[in-house]
Scaffold this motif. Structure first.
Motif, mmCIF file in Angstrom:
data_model
loop_
_atom_site.group_PDB
_atom_site.id
_atom_site.type_symbol
_atom_site.label_atom_id
_atom_site.label_comp_id
_atom_site.label_asym_id
_atom_site.label_seq_id
_atom_site.Cartn_x
_atom_site.Cartn_y
_atom_site.Cartn_z
ATOM 1 N N GLU A 137 40.212 8.211 13.900
ATOM 2 C CA GLU A 137 40.254 9.259 12.880
ATOM 3 C C GLU A 137 40.179 8.688 11.468
ATOM 4 O OE1 GLU A 137 43.749 11.633 13.585
ATOM 5 O OE2 GLU A 137 43.589 11.327 15.729
ATOM 6 N N ASN A 138 40.140 7.350 11.361
ATOM 7 C CA ASN A 138 40.110 6.705 10.042
ATOM 8 C C ASN A 138 41.292 7.129 9.174
ATOM 9 O OD1 ASN A 138 37.720 5.371 10.697
ATOM 10 N ND2 ASN A 138 36.451 7.043 9.943
ATOM 11 N N ARG A 139 42.485 7.177 9.801
ATOM 12 C CA ARG A 139 43.695 7.577 9.076
ATOM 13 C C ARG A 139 44.737 6.486 9.170
ATOM 14 N NH1 ARG A 139 47.173 11.520 10.198
ATOM 15 N NH2 ARG A 139 46.770 11.463 12.447
ATOM 16 N N ILE A 140 45.498 6.323 8.089
ATOM 17 C CA ILE A 140 46.617 5.387 8.068
ATOM 18 C C ILE A 140 47.840 6.135 7.568
ATOM 19 C CG2 ILE A 140 47.523 3.227 7.118
ATOM 20 C CD1 ILE A 140 44.597 2.389 6.654
ATOM 21 N N VAL A 141 48.935 6.044 8.307
ATOM 22 C CA VAL A 141 50.155 6.768 7.960
ATOM 23 C C VAL A 141 51.291 5.774 7.780
ATOM 24 C CG1 VAL A 141 51.871 8.462 8.741
ATOM 25 C CG2 VAL A 141 49.433 8.848 9.196
ATOM 26 N N ASN A 142 52.078 5.969 6.719
ATOM 27 C CA ASN A 142 53.275 5.175 6.495
ATOM 28 C C ASN A 142 54.386 5.743 7.376
ATOM 29 O OD1 ASN A 142 55.763 4.151 5.522
ATOM 30 N ND2 ASN A 142 54.873 3.796 3.492
ATOM 31 N N ARG A 143 54.802 4.957 8.375
ATOM 32 C CA ARG A 143 55.794 5.446 9.331
ATOM 33 C C ARG A 143 57.146 5.684 8.662
ATOM 34 N NH1 ARG A 143 55.942 2.221 14.813
ATOM 35 N NH2 ARG A 143 55.975 0.517 13.313
ATOM 36 N N THR A 145 57.716 6.940 5.623
ATOM 37 C CA THR A 145 57.746 8.163 4.820
ATOM 38 C C THR A 145 57.004 9.326 5.469
ATOM 39 O OG1 THR A 145 55.720 7.582 3.626
ATOM 40 C CG2 THR A 145 57.801 6.748 2.730
ATOM 41 N N GLY A 146 56.147 9.010 6.451
ATOM 42 C CA GLY A 146 55.329 10.042 7.071
ATOM 43 C C GLY A 146 54.109 10.421 6.257
ATOM 44 N N GLU A 147 53.920 9.748 5.127
ATOM 45 C CA GLU A 147 52.803 10.082 4.246
ATOM 46 C C GLU A 147 51.525 9.348 4.656
ATOM 47 O OE1 GLU A 147 54.054 9.107 0.332
ATOM 48 O OE2 GLU A 147 55.483 10.770 0.179
ATOM 49 N N GLU A 148 50.393 10.028 4.485
ATOM 50 C CA GLU A 148 49.103 9.404 4.748
ATOM 51 C C GLU A 148 48.700 8.561 3.547
ATOM 52 O OE1 GLU A 148 44.573 10.769 6.040
ATOM 53 O OE2 GLU A 148 46.317 11.982 6.605
ATOM 54 N N ILE A 149 48.135 7.389 3.822
ATOM 55 C CA ILE A 149 47.735 6.464 2.765
ATOM 56 C C ILE A 149 46.228 6.582 2.549
ATOM 57 C CG2 ILE A 149 47.580 4.029 2.104
ATOM 58 C CD1 ILE A 149 50.066 3.547 3.867
ATOM 59 N N ALA A 150 45.836 6.876 1.332
ATOM 60 C CA ALA A 150 44.413 7.020 1.008
ATOM 61 C C ALA A 150 43.888 5.703 0.451
ATOM 62 C CB ALA A 150 44.218 8.138 -0.010
ATOM 63 N N LEU A 151 42.862 5.162 1.094
ATOM 64 C CA LEU A 151 42.241 3.922 0.642
ATOM 65 C C LEU A 151 40.857 4.212 0.075
ATOM 66 C CD1 LEU A 151 43.056 1.517 3.633
ATOM 67 C CD2 LEU A 151 44.407 1.937 1.570
ATOM 68 N N SER A 152 40.444 3.387 -0.880
ATOM 69 C CA SER A 152 39.072 3.480 -1.366
ATOM 70 C C SER A 152 38.132 2.947 -0.284
ATOM 71 C CB SER A 152 38.904 2.668 -2.645
ATOM 72 O OG SER A 152 38.942 1.272 -2.346
ATOM 73 N N GLY A 153 36.833 3.155 -0.481
ATOM 74 C CA GLY A 153 35.873 2.716 0.524
ATOM 75 C C GLY A 153 35.965 1.241 0.831
ATOM 76 N N LYS A 154 35.980 0.397 -0.199
ATOM 77 C CA LYS A 154 36.036 -1.053 0.004
ATOM 78 C C LYS A 154 37.375 -1.479 0.591
ATOM 79 C CE LYS A 154 32.038 -2.773 -1.368
ATOM 80 N NZ LYS A 154 31.227 -1.543 -1.348
ATOM 81 N N GLN A 155 38.470 -0.866 0.130
ATOM 82 C CA GLN A 155 39.785 -1.188 0.701
ATOM 83 C C GLN A 155 39.821 -0.867 2.188
ATOM 84 O OE1 GLN A 155 42.332 1.214 -1.711
ATOM 85 N NE2 GLN A 155 42.180 -0.110 -3.515
ATOM 86 N N PHE A 156 39.275 0.301 2.532
ATOM 87 C CA PHE A 156 39.228 0.721 3.931
ATOM 88 C C PHE A 156 38.446 -0.283 4.771
ATOM 89 C CE2 PHE A 156 37.116 2.920 7.409
ATOM 90 C CZ PHE A 156 38.150 3.612 7.997
ATOM 91 N N HIS A 157 37.277 -0.702 4.280
ATOM 92 C CA HIS A 157 36.439 -1.620 5.047
ATOM 93 C C HIS A 157 37.085 -3.002 5.177
ATOM 94 C CE1 HIS A 157 33.114 1.045 5.696
ATOM 95 N NE2 HIS A 157 32.947 1.276 4.412
ATOM 96 N N LYS A 201 49.017 -0.456 -1.882
ATOM 97 C CA LYS A 201 49.045 0.809 -1.149
ATOM 98 C C LYS A 201 49.728 0.689 0.218
ATOM 99 C CE LYS A 201 44.974 2.910 -3.286
ATOM 100 N NZ LYS A 201 43.631 3.525 -3.044
ATOM 101 N N ILE A 202 49.579 -0.463 0.892
ATOM 102 C CA ILE A 202 50.040 -0.526 2.289
ATOM 103 C C ILE A 202 51.296 -1.363 2.502
ATOM 104 C CG2 ILE A 202 47.682 -0.168 3.131
ATOM 105 C CD1 ILE A 202 47.628 -3.124 3.943
ATOM 106 N N GLU A 203 51.638 -2.246 1.567
ATOM 107 C CA GLU A 203 52.792 -3.118 1.766
ATOM 108 C C GLU A 203 54.068 -2.448 1.266
ATOM 109 O OE1 GLU A 203 52.738 -5.897 3.351
ATOM 110 O OE2 GLU A 203 50.707 -6.738 3.177
ATOM 111 N N ARG A 204 55.180 -2.718 1.937
ATOM 112 C CA ARG A 204 56.467 -2.257 1.416
ATOM 113 C C ARG A 204 56.749 -2.923 0.073
ATOM 114 N NH1 ARG A 204 58.669 -2.822 7.091
ATOM 115 N NH2 ARG A 204 59.101 -0.721 7.850
ATOM 116 N N ASN A 205 56.487 -4.228 0.015
ATOM 117 C CA ASN A 205 56.668 -4.987 -1.225
ATOM 118 C C ASN A 205 55.413 -5.823 -1.440
ATOM 119 O OD1 ASN A 205 57.374 -6.560 -3.375
ATOM 120 N ND2 ASN A 205 59.104 -7.582 -2.369
ATOM 121 N N PRO A 206 54.504 -5.367 -2.288
ATOM 122 C CA PRO A 206 53.244 -6.100 -2.493
ATOM 123 C C PRO A 206 53.436 -7.546 -2.946
ATOM 124 C CG PRO A 206 53.127 -3.911 -3.465
ATOM 125 C CD PRO A 206 54.555 -4.123 -3.074
#
Length: 224
Positions: A137-143, A145-157, A201-206
């Motif tokens: 589904e090309n979806r990433i969810v933060n377990r 918070t339950g929130e979906e994480i939106a990535l840019s095209g290059k970040q996603f790839h 966007k994806i790390e707890r602590n970047p």
């Protein structure tokens, strides 16, 4: 459905031990002591476990031929060689690389990751630390918070390229050429900048990343 594994190992003691462990875990194992019949036996298998040091053709040659003929068949390379050059050579065709000695439970975990990634085991969700990755589904969810994480095209790839090579160290050149489709120029900071924003966007602590690991002087890796 029971997965069938092709195991190529010439050492009888190691072969019997690993085969027995895998069969006890519910896998069907075809064990060969050389790579002579590897392509023939691999036709109906879900994954290949391949030792590097073999009589006759070495594991690198056998693996390259298998990947050329059966590109969708995952290959897990086993080797006592720990030099980074050997690993990089193996990862030109193999989908994972495990150094000897290894714990049999680690081997089983690596096998399960590869089978899920290549679709031999059905899965709807790939858990990566605190993330739930729904690849179809090309979806990433933060377990957390339950929130979906939106990535840019290059970040996603970039992220999905690293996920397709889970547990592998991928060079900056490999990632850049796969994502941008052009040759990497030494000193180019483009990939590093995208990795930094991706971590935000994806790390707890970047500042102390748990998901995308930097392998100094080489590239990046995502661990299962």
């Amino acid at each position: 459905m029971t997965a069938t594994l092709l195991y190529i190992e010439d050492d009888r003691e190691i072969g019997e031990f690993v085969s027995g462990h895998l069969e006890a875990g519910g896998y069907k194992v075809k064990w060969l002591r050389s790579g002579d019949r590897a392509l023939e036996e691999a036709q109906n298998c879900d994954l290949v476990i391949l030792d590097v040091m073999l009589p006759g053709l070495d594991g690198f040659t056998v693996g390259q031929r298998l990947k050329k003929s059966l590109p969708a068949l995952p290959i897990l390379l086993l080797s006592a060689r720990t030099a980074i050059d050997d690993k990089l050579q193996g990862l030109q065709f193999a989908d994972d690389y495990v150094t000897k000695p290894f714990h049999p439970d680690e081997l089983t975990a690596r096998i399960e990751v590869l089978l899920r990634r290549f679709g031999s085991i059905e899965t709807e969700c790939l858990p990566v630390k605190h993330l739930l990755v729904y690849e179809r589904e090309n979806r990433i969810v933060n377990r957390d918070t339950g929130e979906e994480i939106a990535l840019s095209g290059k970040q996603f790839h970039i992220f999905h390229y690293l996920l397709r090579h889970l547990n592998q160290i991928m060079t900056k050149e490999q990632i850049y050429e796969a994502v941008w489709g052009e040759s990497y120029l030494e000193g180019d900071k483009t990939l590093m900048v995208h990795i930094r924003y991706l971590r935000e966007k994806i790390e707890r602590n970047p500042a102390a990343p748990e998901i995308i690991e930097t392998v100094r002087g080489i590239g990046y890796r995502v661990r299962a």
